[in-house]
Design an enzyme around this catalytic site. Structure first.
Site, short mmCIF file in Angstrom:
data_model
loop_
_atom_site.label_atom_id
_atom_site.label_comp_id
_atom_site.label_asym_id
_atom_site.label_seq_id
_atom_site.Cartn_x
_atom_site.Cartn_y
_atom_site.Cartn_z
N LYS A 55 0.84 -1.21 0.00
CA LYS A 55 0.00 0.00 0.00
C LYS A 55 0.87 1.25 0.00
O LYS A 55 0.62 2.19 -0.75
CB LYS A 55 -0.90 0.01 1.23
CG LYS A 55 -1.64 1.32 1.44
CD LYS A 55 -2.48 1.31 2.70
CE LYS A 55 -1.74 1.70 3.95
NZ LYS A 55 -1.53 3.14 4.16
N ASN A 56 1.91 1.26 0.85
CA ASN A 56 2.69 2.48 1.02
C ASN A 56 3.61 2.79 -0.16
O ASN A 56 4.22 3.85 -0.21
CB ASN A 56 3.50 2.44 2.31
CG ASN A 56 2.62 2.67 3.53
OD1 ASN A 56 1.42 2.93 3.40
ND2 ASN A 56 3.21 2.55 4.71
N CYS A 108 -5.45 13.09 13.18
CA CYS A 108 -5.32 11.68 12.87
C CYS A 108 -5.24 10.91 14.18
O CYS A 108 -4.80 11.45 15.19
CB CYS A 108 -4.05 11.48 12.05
SG CYS A 108 -3.52 9.80 11.90
N ARG A 145 0.85 14.41 13.54
CA ARG A 145 1.30 14.20 12.16
C ARG A 145 1.28 15.49 11.33
O ARG A 145 0.48 15.62 10.38
CB ARG A 145 0.48 13.10 11.48
CG ARG A 145 0.65 11.77 12.17
CD ARG A 145 -0.09 10.67 11.47
NE ARG A 145 0.69 10.04 10.41
CZ ARG A 145 0.30 8.96 9.75
NH1 ARG A 145 -0.85 8.40 10.02
NH2 ARG A 145 1.06 8.45 8.83
N ASP A 161 4.93 0.50 11.99
CA ASP A 161 3.70 -0.12 11.48
C ASP A 161 3.55 -1.57 11.91
O ASP A 161 2.52 -2.20 11.62
CB ASP A 161 3.64 -0.02 9.95
CG ASP A 161 3.30 1.38 9.48
OD1 ASP A 161 2.96 2.22 10.32
OD2 ASP A 161 3.38 1.63 8.26
N ARG A 184 -8.68 -0.56 4.67
CA ARG A 184 -7.79 0.46 4.09
C ARG A 184 -6.43 -0.16 3.74
O ARG A 184 -5.77 0.30 2.83
CB ARG A 184 -7.56 1.61 5.08
CG ARG A 184 -8.76 2.51 5.28
CD ARG A 184 -8.38 3.67 6.17
NE ARG A 184 -7.07 4.16 5.82
CZ ARG A 184 -6.15 4.57 6.68
NH1 ARG A 184 -6.40 4.57 7.96
NH2 ARG A 184 -4.98 4.98 6.26
C1 UD1 Z 1 4.51 6.81 6.39
C2 UD1 Z 1 3.66 5.60 6.21
C3 UD1 Z 1 3.18 5.08 7.56
C4 UD1 Z 1 4.36 4.86 8.48
C5 UD1 Z 1 5.26 6.07 8.54
C6 UD1 Z 1 6.55 5.83 9.32
C7 UD1 Z 1 2.65 5.88 4.02
C8 UD1 Z 1 1.41 6.14 3.24
N1 UD1 Z 1 2.52 5.94 5.36
O1 UD1 Z 1 3.71 7.81 7.01
O2 UD1 Z 1 2.47 3.85 7.34
O3 UD1 Z 1 3.90 4.56 9.78
O4 UD1 Z 1 5.64 6.48 7.22
O5 UD1 Z 1 7.26 4.77 8.78
O6 UD1 Z 1 3.70 5.64 3.47
N2 UD1 Z 1 6.61 14.61 10.74
C9 UD1 Z 1 6.74 15.93 11.09
N3 UD1 Z 1 6.57 16.88 10.12
C10 UD1 Z 1 6.28 16.55 8.83
C11 UD1 Z 1 6.16 15.18 8.47
C12 UD1 Z 1 6.34 14.24 9.46
O7 UD1 Z 1 7.00 16.25 12.24
O8 UD1 Z 1 6.13 17.46 8.00
C13 UD1 Z 1 6.79 13.58 11.78
C14 UD1 Z 1 5.54 12.72 12.00
O9 UD1 Z 1 4.62 13.33 12.86
C15 UD1 Z 1 6.15 11.47 12.60
C16 UD1 Z 1 7.49 11.36 11.88
O10 UD1 Z 1 7.78 12.66 11.36
O11 UD1 Z 1 6.37 11.65 13.97
C17 UD1 Z 1 7.53 10.38 10.75
O12 UD1 Z 1 6.49 10.69 9.84
P1 UD1 Z 1 6.55 10.24 8.31
O13 UD1 Z 1 7.75 9.37 8.12
O14 UD1 Z 1 6.43 11.44 7.45
O15 UD1 Z 1 5.25 9.34 8.17
P2 UD1 Z 1 4.20 9.31 6.97
O16 UD1 Z 1 4.92 9.51 5.69
O17 UD1 Z 1 3.04 10.16 7.30
#
Ligand code: UD1
Length: 429
Positions: free
Chosen positions: A22-23, A126, A131, A316, A408
Site C-alpha cells: 500500500k505504502n 489523525c 502528524r 507499522d 484500508r
Molecule cells: C509513512 C507511512 C506510515 C508509516 C510512517 C513511518 C505511508 C502512506 N505511510 O507515514 O504507514 O507509519 O511512514 O514509517 O507511506 N513529521 C513531522 N513533520 C512533517 C512530516 C512528518 O513532524 O512534515 C513527523 C511525523 O509526525 C512522525 C514522523 O515525522 O512523527 C515520521 O512521519 P513520516 O515518516 O512522514 O510518516 P508518513 O509519511 O506520514
C-alpha cells in the site's frame, strides 16, 4: 457496518500470498501526475485507500483504467492500473477528499512540479498523533515554491517552475522524502536531499521515476540526489511486496503456532522484524517463493524492541508485536519512537485480558498464559490488525468492530487467514 468474528484457538497452516505494498502503491499512483503519458502499475493491492486515491486523482482529471482479470490469473493477484494524467483540469485537492486519507496531501508535489500551482487541503488530525506537514512545506519552499495557508488549504505557486535546492530534513520523514523527490524530478537543476528516509517504498518510487526518465541516485541511503529534467514519460512498473502485511502474518503465525509460507514476500524488506520473531522463538526460513514462518511447541519468549526508521523495527508492526508479546513467557518492553500517541490498541488488547502498562513512550507487557475473546473496536489501521492477531489465539469469540480501517490496508484479510485454518468471517451490515 461490517464486523469481523473470530473464534480463537486454531493454528495457522498453509500459504498466504503477499499483496503489493500500500505504502508504495499510493505514491506511485500520485507520481502518475508528473507525466502526460500513461503510467502502468502492476500488482496494485485492492484496498479502500487505493480506491479513495483513484477518486482524488480523478478529480484532478486523471483517467485510471483498471484492467480485468485474465484467464490463469490467481484470485489474489493485484490489479493493473493504467494511469493517464494527459490533461490536469483541476489543481485543487478538496477537504472532503484529502481528509479521508493523509497520503493524498502528497499530490501537492507533482501538481506544483508540473502545473506550477496547487491548492491542497491540510490533512487534519489523525488517530495516531498530530502528524504535521511542516517538513513537507519546508521542502517545497526550498525548491522555490511560495506557500500560503488560507481557509485550511495550502496554496502553492511556483510561477517560473521549481528550482533545485539542498533539502536537509531535521527528522527522518517518509512523507517529506516522497514529496521532495517527486517535486525535484521536474525542478531546474540539482536537488540534494539529506537525512532522507531509506524505506523500501522510497526506493520503489525512485526506481519507477527513473524509468519515467528522472535522474535520481542514492535512493535507499540518507542522501538522495536528483538532477531535474524537463519532462517525464510513461512506463510500466510492478509494486513491491508489502513488508507490513508480511510482518503482520508472520506475527500471526508466531502467535498461533503452525507453519505458513508467505508467498512473494522479500525478507530483506523486513529483516529487523524477522530477527525479533526469531528472538521470540519463531523459525523463519527465506526460500525461493518468499518466507516460511513456523512455531511448533516452544512458547513465545519476551523481547525488548524500539521502533525506528528503516532498516530498524517498523512502527507499522509495533501494535502486532505487542499483541504477540501478550502471551509471552515473561515481560517485554516496546518503545515507540516515531509517532506520539500510537498506543490506541493498548486499551483494546486489555479487553482480552492482556496486561500492559504504559509509561510515556514505552509499554511493558507482562505475558499471560491465556487471552479471552471479547468485543473490541478497531482504531487505526495497524492497531486494528493487532486485535485480529490477539483474537486468533483468544479463547472463545472475538468481534472486531469498525473494520473499515482494516480494509484500508489489508487485502482479503479474513480470506487469507481462513484459508490457513483460522475461524474468521466477515459479518456484513
Ligand atoms: C509513512 C507511512 C506510515 C508509516 C510512517 C513511518 C505511508 C502512506 N505511510 O507515514 O504507514 O507509519 O511512514 O514509517 O507511506 N513529521 C513531522 N513533520 C512533517 C512530516 C512528518 O513532524 O512534515 C513527523 C511525523 O509526525 C512522525 C514522523 O515525522 O512523527 C515520521 O512521519 P513520516 O515518516 O512522514 O510518516 P508518513 O509519511 O506520514
Amino acid at each position: 457496518m461490517d464486523r469481523i468474528r473470530i473464534v480463537g484457538g486454531s493454528k495457522l497452516n498453509g500459504t498466504i500470498p503477499i499483496s503489493g505494498a500500500k505504502n508504495a502503491a499510493l505514491p506511485l499512483m500520485i507520481a502518475g501526475l508528473l507525466t502526460d503519458e500513461t503510467l502502468i502499475l502492476d500488482n496494485v493491492p485492492r484496498l479502500a485507500d487505493v480506491a479513495q486515491l483513484q477518486r482524488i486523482l480523478g478529480n484532478h482529471g486523471v483517467d485510471i483504467m483498471s484492467a480485468g482479470k485474465r484467464p490463469g490469473d490467481h484470485e489474489y493477484q493485484g490489479q493493473t492500473l493504467h494511469i493517464s494524467a494527459a490533461n490536469i483540469i483541476d489543481t485543487t485537492a478538496p477537504y472532503e477528499l484529502v481528509s479521508k486519507m493523509r497520503a493524498s496531501f502528497w499530490v501537492i508535489a507533482p501538481l506544483l512540479a508540473r502545473m506550477h500551482e496547487a491548492k491542497v487541503s491540510l490533512p487534519g488530525g489523525c488517530a495516531i498523533g498530530t502528524r504535521p506537514v511542516d517538513l513537507l512545506i519546508m521542502a517545497l519552499e526550498k525548491l522555490g515554491a511560495e506557500l500560503t495557508i488560507d481557509g485550511g488549504y495550502v496554496i502553492a505557486k511556483a510561477p517560473g517552475g521549481l528550482k533545485g535546492a539542498e533539502i536537509d530534513f531535521a527528522k527522518v520523514t517518509v512523507s517529506g522524502t516522497h514529496v521532495a523527490l517527486m517535486a525535484a524530478t521536474l525542478a531546474k537543476g540539482t536537488t540534494v536531499i539529506t537525512n532522507a528516509a531509506c524505506e523500501p517504498e522510497i526506493v520503489d518510487v525512485a526506481d519507477c521515476l527513473n524509468k519515467m526518465g528522472a535522474r535520481i541516485t542514492g535512493a535507499g541511503t540518507t542522501t538522495i540526489t536528483v538532477e531535474g529534467v524537463a519532462k517525464l514519460h510513461g512506463t510500466r512498473h510492478t509494486v513491491l511486496p508489502d513488508r507490513i502485511e508480511t510482518g503482520t502474518y508472520a506475527m500471526a503465525v508466531a502467535m498461533t503456532g503452525g507453519d505458513v509460507q508467505l508467498s512473494g514476500a522479500r525478507p530483506e524488506l523486513l529483516q529487523a522484524a524477522l530477527d525479533v520473531l526469531v528472538e521470540a522463538g519463531a523459525t523463519v526460513t527465506p526460500n525461493n517463493d518468499g518466507i516460511r514462518v513456523a512455531r511448533n511447541g516452544a512458547g513465545i519468549k519476551p523481547v525488548n524492541v524500539s521502533t525506528a526508521p528503516f532498516p530498524g523495527f517498523p512502527t507499522d508492526l509495533q501494535a502486532q508485536l505487542m499483541a504477540l508479546m501478550t502471551t509471552a513467557k515473561g515481560s517485554s518492553h516496546i518503545t515507540e519512537t516515531i509517532f506520539e500517541n500510537r498506543f490506541m490498541h493498548v486499551q483494546e488488547l486489555a479487553r482480552f485480558g492482556a496486561r500492559i502498562h504504559l509509561d510515556g513512550e514505552t509499554a511493558t507487557i507482562d505475558g499471560t498464559a491465556k487471552l479471552r475473546g471479547a468485543p473490541v473496536m478497531a482504531t487505526d489501521l495497524r492497531a486494528s490488525v493487532s486485535l485480529v492477531i490477539a483474537g486468533l489465539v483468544a479463547e472463545g469469540e472475538t468481534m472486531v468492530n469498525r473494520i473499515y480501517h482494516l480494509d484500508r490496508g489489508f487485502e482479503r484479510l479474513e480470506e487469507k487467514l481462513s484459508a490457513c485454518g483460522a475461524t474468521i468471517e466477515r459479518i456484513s451490515g
